[in-house]
Design an enzyme around this catalytic site. Structure first.
Site, short mmCIF file in Angstrom:
data_model
loop_
_atom_site.label_atom_id
_atom_site.label_comp_id
_atom_site.label_asym_id
_atom_site.label_seq_id
_atom_site.Cartn_x
_atom_site.Cartn_y
_atom_site.Cartn_z
N SER A 125 0.80 -1.18 0.04
CA SER A 125 -0.03 -0.11 -0.17
C SER A 125 0.79 1.17 0.02
O SER A 125 1.94 1.43 0.55
CB SER A 125 -1.02 -0.07 1.27
OG SER A 125 -1.47 1.36 1.53
N TYR A 149 -1.23 -0.97 10.72
CA TYR A 149 -1.55 -1.37 9.41
C TYR A 149 -0.24 -1.10 8.29
O TYR A 149 0.35 -2.19 7.72
CB TYR A 149 -2.70 -0.72 8.74
CG TYR A 149 -3.06 -1.01 7.19
CD1 TYR A 149 -3.16 -2.41 6.78
CD2 TYR A 149 -3.06 -0.11 6.43
CE1 TYR A 149 -3.75 -2.77 5.49
CE2 TYR A 149 -3.18 -0.57 4.87
CZ TYR A 149 -3.59 -1.80 4.66
OH TYR A 149 -3.79 -2.04 3.25
N LYS A 153 2.46 -3.79 6.43
CA LYS A 153 2.79 -4.13 5.03
C LYS A 153 4.37 -3.91 4.87
O LYS A 153 4.81 -4.72 3.84
CB LYS A 153 2.20 -2.92 4.14
CG LYS A 153 0.49 -3.11 4.14
CD LYS A 153 -0.02 -4.12 3.14
CE LYS A 153 -1.21 -4.52 3.35
NZ LYS A 153 -1.56 -5.86 2.73
P1 NAD Z 1 -10.68 -7.27 1.22
O1 NAD Z 1 -11.17 -7.33 2.46
O2 NAD Z 1 -11.80 -7.07 0.26
O3 NAD Z 1 -10.20 -8.64 0.54
C1 NAD Z 1 -9.29 -9.53 1.44
C2 NAD Z 1 -9.91 -11.08 1.23
O4 NAD Z 1 -9.05 -11.70 2.18
C3 NAD Z 1 -11.23 -11.17 1.73
O5 NAD Z 1 -11.91 -11.75 0.98
C4 NAD Z 1 -11.02 -11.87 3.07
O6 NAD Z 1 -12.25 -12.84 3.25
C5 NAD Z 1 -9.63 -12.73 2.89
N1 NAD Z 1 -8.97 -12.97 4.08
C6 NAD Z 1 -8.72 -12.03 5.35
N2 NAD Z 1 -8.13 -12.75 6.08
C7 NAD Z 1 -7.81 -13.94 5.69
C8 NAD Z 1 -7.23 -14.98 6.32
N3 NAD Z 1 -6.40 -14.95 7.25
N4 NAD Z 1 -7.09 -16.30 5.45
C9 NAD Z 1 -7.63 -16.39 4.33
N5 NAD Z 1 -8.44 -15.20 3.70
C10 NAD Z 1 -8.40 -14.21 4.55
O7 NAD Z 1 -9.72 -6.29 0.77
P2 NAD Z 1 -9.10 -5.80 -0.64
O8 NAD Z 1 -9.54 -4.00 -0.59
O9 NAD Z 1 -9.67 -6.54 -1.70
O10 NAD Z 1 -7.55 -5.68 -0.40
C11 NAD Z 1 -6.77 -6.88 -0.52
C12 NAD Z 1 -5.34 -6.19 -0.37
O11 NAD Z 1 -4.99 -5.14 -0.83
C13 NAD Z 1 -4.92 -6.32 1.32
O12 NAD Z 1 -3.87 -6.89 1.34
C14 NAD Z 1 -5.03 -4.92 1.52
O13 NAD Z 1 -4.23 -4.74 2.57
C15 NAD Z 1 -4.39 -4.18 0.23
N6 NAD Z 1 -4.56 -3.01 0.08
C16 NAD Z 1 -6.05 -2.51 -0.14
C17 NAD Z 1 -6.33 -1.32 -0.57
C18 NAD Z 1 -7.84 -0.63 -0.64
O14 NAD Z 1 -7.93 0.52 -0.74
N7 NAD Z 1 -8.76 -1.56 -0.86
C19 NAD Z 1 -5.19 -0.23 -0.60
C20 NAD Z 1 -3.98 -0.51 -0.41
C21 NAD Z 1 -3.65 -2.18 -0.18
N1 UFG Z 2 -12.64 12.07 2.43
C1 UFG Z 2 -13.76 12.79 3.06
N2 UFG Z 2 -14.81 12.40 3.52
C2 UFG Z 2 -15.11 11.14 3.65
C3 UFG Z 2 -13.98 10.00 3.52
C4 UFG Z 2 -12.69 10.75 2.85
O1 UFG Z 2 -13.48 13.90 2.71
O2 UFG Z 2 -16.24 10.82 4.01
C5 UFG Z 2 -11.40 12.55 2.02
C6 UFG Z 2 -10.32 12.35 2.98
O3 UFG Z 2 -10.06 13.33 3.83
C7 UFG Z 2 -9.12 12.05 1.85
C8 UFG Z 2 -9.80 11.50 0.80
O4 UFG Z 2 -11.02 11.75 1.06
O5 UFG Z 2 -8.48 13.60 1.73
C9 UFG Z 2 -9.51 10.09 0.60
O6 UFG Z 2 -9.84 9.50 1.77
P1 UFG Z 2 -9.89 7.62 1.94
O7 UFG Z 2 -10.47 7.51 3.23
O8 UFG Z 2 -10.82 7.36 0.66
O9 UFG Z 2 -8.44 7.37 1.40
P2 UFG Z 2 -7.17 7.63 2.12
O10 UFG Z 2 -6.11 8.06 1.26
O11 UFG Z 2 -7.22 8.47 3.58
O12 UFG Z 2 -6.80 6.34 2.87
C10 UFG Z 2 -6.86 4.96 1.99
C11 UFG Z 2 -7.14 3.57 2.78
C12 UFG Z 2 -6.16 3.48 3.85
C13 UFG Z 2 -4.65 3.52 3.19
C14 UFG Z 2 -4.31 4.69 2.50
C15 UFG Z 2 -3.15 4.82 1.71
O13 UFG Z 2 -8.27 3.97 3.49
O14 UFG Z 2 -6.24 2.19 4.23
O15 UFG Z 2 -5.15 4.83 1.34
O16 UFG Z 2 -3.10 3.68 0.90
F1 UFG Z 2 -3.61 3.18 4.06
#
Ligand code: NAD
Ligand code: UFG
Length: 338
Positions: A125, A149, A153
């Site tokens: 991330s 978190y 990572k």
């Molecule tokens: P998500 O929660 O939709 O998907 C994660 C999946 O993993 C889920 O289906 C959950 O059931 C499964 N899971 C969790 N723990 C498990 C375990 N111990 N064993 C087996 N399955 C398990 O999340 P996502 O948004 O698809 O994110 C996927 C990856 O990308 C994560 O590692 C997350 O940290 C990373 N990531 C996500 C974002 C985002 O904004 N969505 C941003 C940066 C990084």
């Molecule tokens: N924001 C609002 N109102 C809301 C939600 C968000 O104004 O209700 C604003 C935030 O202040 C920020 C922007 O929208 O300026 C984006 O916010 P998000 O929460 O969508 O995303 P972030 O970049 O803050 O955080 C995301 C994930 C984190 C991750 C990070 C970096 O939520 O888990 O990106 O990858 F760590």
């Protein structure tokens, strides 16, 4: 074509990546404990792609089951999505995040070692950059972990690189995602946040359905062009395509590398509200609220390494992100006129 196992493959990014892999002819196995995924996802994927979807319901910490799945399916590479991902929860329960994300990854590595699977694509991330000195951010920018978190990572990235250096793995790509949004254009798969969404796009879509009365814009006094926070939003299908290309790259080119996945363009909260209104014809009422603690004013990627190595570039626009997020949320809310 290679056989790929996706941990967390029924989740948001994993399910979209499965579609991209199947379209490129790969065979996919989803391994998920369904802690944060809907049970219908594998069926919807099968319907969407016409492919057979192999599913193993297991926790990544169950070394025997994971090793057996890797061996039985002759897996060439793992894409490791399974993790917990809520920043606030990670600060409230650090040990849970160490256990699920760090110990979970170590157990996965044990299973890979047992089964002889030596290639990995890992979900990292952009949160590891913390408060960057400047944007666009290159991969060699300093990492500044600001929460548990993010710590998990960074540790997971380092573990993979160590195992390549010591010869236990052949290839690892750490993909640092910026802000994934959107859904498959079919509206058959998408993101399902539980409870009140933390993130901007799911919140906007729930305002659009009428589930929430208005959006709070967290701060309009940042040092950004319109004063609201700026992020690099990337369509989940562009992200999915990048996983397929990264995987094909690492199978050909052993080593450990870290690559940003973003569009390279910063979008403000107000830009996003206006794009959503334009793309969907819905009005998004909003109120300016105080800054959200811990938020960074602005960050966006320099995605040139992904372009150079994988020949990948994000193609979908902010309007595509809004339209597809809306289709998905509207369908869930039973709104049919989209
Ligand atoms: P998500 O929660 O939709 O998907 C994660 C999946 O993993 C889920 O289906 C959950 O059931 C499964 N899971 C969790 N723990 C498990 C375990 N111990 N064993 C087996 N399955 C398990 O999340 P996502 O948004 O698809 O994110 C996927 C990856 O990308 C994560 O590692 C997350 O940290 C990373 N990531 C996500 C974002 C985002 O904004 N969505 C941003 C940066 C990084
Ligand atoms: N924001 C609002 N109102 C809301 C939600 C968000 O104004 O209700 C604003 C935030 O202040 C920020 C922007 O929208 O300026 C984006 O916010 P998000 O929460 O969508 O995303 P972030 O970049 O803050 O955080 C995301 C994930 C984190 C991750 C990070 C970096 O939520 O888990 O990106 O990858 F760590």
């Amino acid at each position: 074509m290679p056989n790929i196992l996706l941990t967390g493959g029924a989740g948001y990014i994993g399910s979209h990546t499965a579609v991209a892999l199947l379209a490129r002819g790969h065979t996919v196995t989803l391994l998920d404990n369904f802690a944060n995924a809907e049970r219908e996802v594998p069926d919807r994927l099968a319907q969407l792609t016409g492919a057979e979807i192999l599913v193993v319901e297991a926790d990544i910490r169950d070394v025997e089951t994971v090793a057996t799945a890797l061996a039985d399916q002759n897996i060439d590479a793992v894409i490791h999505f399974a993790a917990l991902k809520a920043v606030g929860e990670s600060e409230a329960d650090p040990l849970l995040y160490y256990e699920m994300n760090i110990v979970g990854t170590i157990r996965l590595f044990e299973a890979m070692q047992k089964a002889g699977t030596k290639n990995l694509v890992f979900s990292s991330s952009a949160t590891v950059y913390g408060q960057p000195d400047a944007s666009p951010i290159l991969e060699n920018a300093p990492t500044r972990v600001q929460n548990i978190y993010g710590r998990t990572k960074l540790v997971m990235e380092d573990l993979g690189a160590d195992l390549v250096r010591t010869g236990f793995l052949k290839g690892v790509v750490n993909l640092r995602y910026f802000n994934p949004v959107g859904a498959h254009s079919s509206a058959m798969i998408g993101e399902t946040p539980s409870g009140v969404p933390n993130n901007l796009m799911p919140y906007i879509t729930q305002v659009a359905t009428g589930e929430r009365p208005y959006l709070q814009v967290f701060g309009n006094d940042y040092d950004t062009p319109d004063g609201t926070g700026v992020r690099d939003y990337i369509h989940v299908m562009d992200l999915a395509e990048a996983h397929a290309l990264a995987l094909e790259y690492i199978l050909q080119t052993p080593g450990a590398l870290t690559v940003n996945l973003g569009t390279g363009t910063g979008i403000s909260v107000l830009d996003m509200i206006h794009a959503f209104e334009r793309a969907t014809g819905r009005t998004i009422p909003f109120k300016i609220s105080p800054r959200r603690p811990g938020d960074v004013a602005s960050y966006y990627a320099n995605p040139s390494l992904a372009e150079r190595l994988f020949n990948w570039k994000a193609k979908l626009t902010v309007d595509d992100m809004c339209r597809d997020s809306w289709r998905w949320q509207a369908r869930r809310a039973g709104i049919n006129d989209v």
